[in-house]
Scaffold this motif. Structure first.
Motif, short mmCIF file in Angstrom:
data_model
loop_
_atom_site.label_atom_id
_atom_site.label_comp_id
_atom_site.label_asym_id
_atom_site.label_seq_id
_atom_site.Cartn_x
_atom_site.Cartn_y
_atom_site.Cartn_z
N LEU A 197 0.86 -1.18 0.00
CA LEU A 197 0.00 0.00 0.00
C LEU A 197 0.90 1.23 0.00
N VAL A 198 0.79 2.05 -1.04
CA VAL A 198 1.58 3.27 -1.16
C VAL A 198 0.66 4.45 -0.91
N ASN A 199 0.89 5.18 0.17
CA ASN A 199 0.09 6.36 0.50
C ASN A 199 0.80 7.61 0.01
N ILE A 200 0.04 8.49 -0.62
CA ILE A 200 0.57 9.77 -1.07
C ILE A 200 -0.35 10.85 -0.54
N ALA A 201 0.21 11.85 0.10
CA ALA A 201 -0.61 12.92 0.66
C ALA A 201 -0.27 14.25 -0.01
N GLU B 73 0.15 11.10 7.93
CA GLU B 73 0.48 11.71 6.65
C GLU B 73 1.21 13.06 6.80
N LEU B 74 1.20 13.63 7.98
CA LEU B 74 1.88 14.91 8.20
C LEU B 74 3.30 14.68 8.71
N ASN B 75 4.12 15.72 8.66
CA ASN B 75 5.48 15.64 9.20
C ASN B 75 5.42 15.32 10.68
N ASN B 76 6.36 14.50 11.13
CA ASN B 76 6.50 14.27 12.57
C ASN B 76 6.91 15.57 13.22
N TRP C 62 -5.22 3.14 -8.66
CA TRP C 62 -5.92 3.89 -7.63
C TRP C 62 -6.88 2.99 -6.88
N GLU C 63 -6.92 3.10 -5.57
CA GLU C 63 -7.83 2.34 -4.72
C GLU C 63 -8.83 3.23 -4.01
#
Length: 110
Positions: A10-14, A85-88, A49-50
């Motif tokens: 699973l590749v997440n892109i934000a 999905e945000l910066n740590n 796309w999922e």
């Protein structure tokens, strides 16, 4: 020769987008058709796309905010309900700092 078994990743892109409520309402229906396009990595490798979703980032109600130094969005990894999905980031001396702006010795510093 032994055949290698394939695995699914699973590749997440934000993406972040700054819009007024009215601007968002105007483009909301246009986002999904663009996002659901297949991405070709190589001729024999495509990303299909999922799903997609969007969330209004509300620092008052969610674990997120702008870094006090660089203004990038970050989530405090030392508090519950961080947003992956945000910066740590983490709070130092009362200010939220992203992983790039945290002091070098901080465990979440990049």
């Amino acid at each position: 020769m032994k055949e290698m078994s394939k695995k699914t990743y699973l590749v997440n892109i934000a993406y972040l987008i700054d819009l007024t409520d009215e601007e968002y309402k105007e483009i909301d229906g246009d986002l999904t058709p663009v996002l659901e396009n297949e991405i070709t990595i190589r001729r024999d490798l495509k990303l299909h796309w999922e799903s997609s979703s969007s969330v209004y980032l509300d620092p008052e109600a969610m674990n997120c905010g702008r870094c006090a130094k660089c203004n990038s969005w970050a989530t405090d990894r030392e508090k519950p309900n961080h947003i992956d999905e945000l910066n740590n980031g983490a709070v130092v001396e009362g200010q939220l700092l992203c992983d790039e702006c945290l002091p070098e010795e901080h465990r979440w510093a990049f």
